[in-house]
Design a protein around this motif. Structure first.
Motif, PDB file in Angstrom:
ATOM      1  N   UNK A  15      -5.011 -13.313 -15.502  1.00  0.00           N
ATOM      2  CA  UNK A  15      -4.080 -14.289 -14.939  1.00  0.00           C
ATOM      3  C   UNK A  15      -4.324 -14.507 -13.452  1.00  0.00           C
ATOM      4  N   UNK A  16      -5.306 -13.812 -12.883  1.00  0.00           N
ATOM      5  CA  UNK A  16      -5.679 -14.045 -11.494  1.00  0.00           C
ATOM      6  C   UNK A  16      -5.100 -13.069 -10.496  1.00  0.00           C
ATOM      7  N   UNK A  17      -4.351 -12.073 -10.962  1.00  0.00           N
ATOM      8  CA  UNK A  17      -3.798 -11.064 -10.054  1.00  0.00           C
ATOM      9  C   UNK A  17      -4.820  -9.947  -9.899  1.00  0.00           C
ATOM     10  N   UNK A  18      -5.160  -9.662  -8.660  1.00  0.00           N
ATOM     11  CA  UNK A  18      -6.082  -8.561  -8.407  1.00  0.00           C
ATOM     12  C   UNK A  18      -5.256  -7.361  -7.964  1.00  0.00           C
ATOM     13  N   UNK A  19      -5.238  -6.343  -8.818  1.00  0.00           N
ATOM     14  CA  UNK A  19      -4.441  -5.151  -8.555  1.00  0.00           C
ATOM     15  C   UNK A  19      -5.367  -3.942  -8.450  1.00  0.00           C
ATOM     16  N   UNK A  20      -5.001  -3.012  -7.583  1.00  0.00           N
ATOM     17  CA  UNK A  20      -5.777  -1.794  -7.416  1.00  0.00           C
ATOM     18  C   UNK A  20      -4.871  -0.611  -7.746  1.00  0.00           C
ATOM     19  N   UNK A  21      -5.384   0.312  -8.540  1.00  0.00           N
ATOM     20  CA  UNK A  21      -4.619   1.502  -8.922  1.00  0.00           C
ATOM     21  C   UNK A  21      -5.192   2.701  -8.186  1.00  0.00           C
ATOM     22  N   UNK A  22      -4.307   3.419  -7.511  1.00  0.00           N
ATOM     23  CA  UNK A  22      -4.692   4.647  -6.808  1.00  0.00           C
ATOM     24  C   UNK A  22      -3.932   5.794  -7.461  1.00  0.00           C
ATOM     25  N   UNK A  23      -4.597   6.506  -8.362  1.00  0.00           N
ATOM     26  CA  UNK A  23      -3.947   7.581  -9.110  1.00  0.00           C
ATOM     27  C   UNK A  23      -3.578   8.767  -8.224  1.00  0.00           C
ATOM     28  N   UNK A  24      -4.146   8.850  -7.020  1.00  0.00           N
ATOM     29  CA  UNK A  24      -3.826   9.952  -6.100  1.00  0.00           C
ATOM     30  C   UNK A  24      -2.562   9.672  -5.292  1.00  0.00           C
ATOM     31  N   UNK A  25      -2.117   8.447  -5.292  1.00  0.00           N
ATOM     32  CA  UNK A  25      -0.913   8.093  -4.532  1.00  0.00           C
ATOM     33  C   UNK A  25       0.321   8.619  -5.263  1.00  0.00           C
ATOM     34  N   UNK A  26       1.426   8.681  -4.549  1.00  0.00           N
ATOM     35  CA  UNK A  26       2.664   9.156  -5.165  1.00  0.00           C
ATOM     36  C   UNK A  26       3.184   8.097  -6.141  1.00  0.00           C
ATOM     37  N   UNK A  27       3.837   8.527  -7.222  1.00  0.00           N
ATOM     38  CA  UNK A  27       4.393   7.560  -8.179  1.00  0.00           C
ATOM     39  C   UNK A  27       5.288   6.546  -7.468  1.00  0.00           C
ATOM     40  N   UNK A  28       5.161   5.313  -7.868  1.00  0.00           N
ATOM     41  CA  UNK A  28       5.910   4.232  -7.229  1.00  0.00           C
ATOM     42  C   UNK A  28       5.098   3.522  -6.162  1.00  0.00           C
ATOM     43  N   UNK A  29       3.958   4.135  -5.788  1.00  0.00           N
ATOM     44  CA  UNK A  29       3.098   3.550  -4.758  1.00  0.00           C
ATOM     45  C   UNK A  29       1.638   3.519  -5.202  1.00  0.00           C
ATOM     46  N   UNK A  30       1.411   3.605  -6.485  1.00  0.00           N
ATOM     47  CA  UNK A  30       0.042   3.672  -7.010  1.00  0.00           C
ATOM     48  C   UNK A  30      -0.626   2.300  -7.147  1.00  0.00           C
ATOM     49  N   UNK A  31       0.157   1.263  -7.268  1.00  0.00           N
ATOM     50  CA  UNK A  31      -0.385  -0.085  -7.497  1.00  0.00           C
ATOM     51  C   UNK A  31      -0.344  -0.865  -6.191  1.00  0.00           C
ATOM     52  N   UNK A  32      -1.473  -1.436  -5.850  1.00  0.00           N
ATOM     53  CA  UNK A  32      -1.540  -2.303  -4.663  1.00  0.00           C
ATOM     54  C   UNK A  32      -2.008  -3.677  -5.106  1.00  0.00           C
ATOM     55  N   UNK A  33      -1.337  -4.685  -4.617  1.00  0.00           N
ATOM     56  CA  UNK A  33      -1.692  -6.076  -4.904  1.00  0.00           C
ATOM     57  C   UNK A  33      -2.738  -6.504  -3.886  1.00  0.00           C
ATOM     58  N   UNK A  34      -3.924  -6.874  -4.372  1.00  0.00           N
ATOM     59  CA  UNK A  34      -5.035  -7.247  -3.488  1.00  0.00           C
ATOM     60  C   UNK A  34      -5.214  -8.756  -3.373  1.00  0.00           C
ATOM     61  N   UNK A  35      -4.874  -9.496  -4.434  1.00  0.00           N
ATOM     62  CA  UNK A  35      -5.034 -10.956  -4.386  1.00  0.00           C
ATOM     63  C   UNK A  35      -4.088 -11.614  -5.381  1.00  0.00           C
ATOM     64  N   UNK A  36      -3.593 -12.782  -4.979  1.00  0.00           N
ATOM     65  CA  UNK A  36      -2.709 -13.584  -5.831  1.00  0.00           C
ATOM     66  C   UNK A  36      -3.455 -14.809  -6.339  1.00  0.00           C
TER      67      UNK A  36
END
Length: 143
Positions: A15-36
């Protein structure tokens, strides 16, 4: 929400959303939105992500799109459609009818406007033919 996103990253990507998953981050902060995603001045955002999350919670793994995407596609389809009064060759007419025959609901455009015009009622024609046949019947004939 993070688990839903993690399990459906490909759907978001499609759908065009670029998301990055950081499994080392604390829960609730693992997903970062890189592009819309964006298209001709329409930028999709957080509300569209939340809509997709709701759809994916109800139907995990089933490809979905934000309703704004569907509306945008519907609007573009109508703008490029054959308009009333446009002359068509027989070949073009055949292509349109053949294409509509492959659709689940060819009766309306996505906005609800009719795509077909009622020209003739075959039931009336069959009744007329039956009446003519009955009125012209003169009983058994000897030959």
């Amino acid at each position: 929400d993070e688990m839903v996103v993690e399990q459906n990253l490909e759907i978001f990507k499609n759908s065009g959303f670029e998301l990055q998953v950081d499994m080392n981050a604390t829960p609730g902060k693992r997903i970062k939105l890189r592009a819309l995603p964006f298209s001709k001045g329409t930028v999709f955002g957080a509300a569209d992500i939340h809509e997709m999350l709701c759809l994916l919670r109800e139907n995990p793994g089933v490809p979905c799109r934000p309703s704004r995407v569907s509306s945008m596609f519907a609007s573009r389809a109508c703008r490029s459609a054959i308009m009333i009064g446009k002359s068509l060759t027989r070949e073009m007419m055949r292509q349109v009818v053949d294409h509509m025959g492959t659709m689940e609901q060819p009766w309306n455009c996505p906005h609800g406007r009719p795509t077909m015009r009622h020209l003739f009622d075959l039931n009336n024609k069959q009744s007329e033919d039956a009446n003519k046949a009955a009125s012209s019947y003169k009983g058994p004939q000897l030959v």
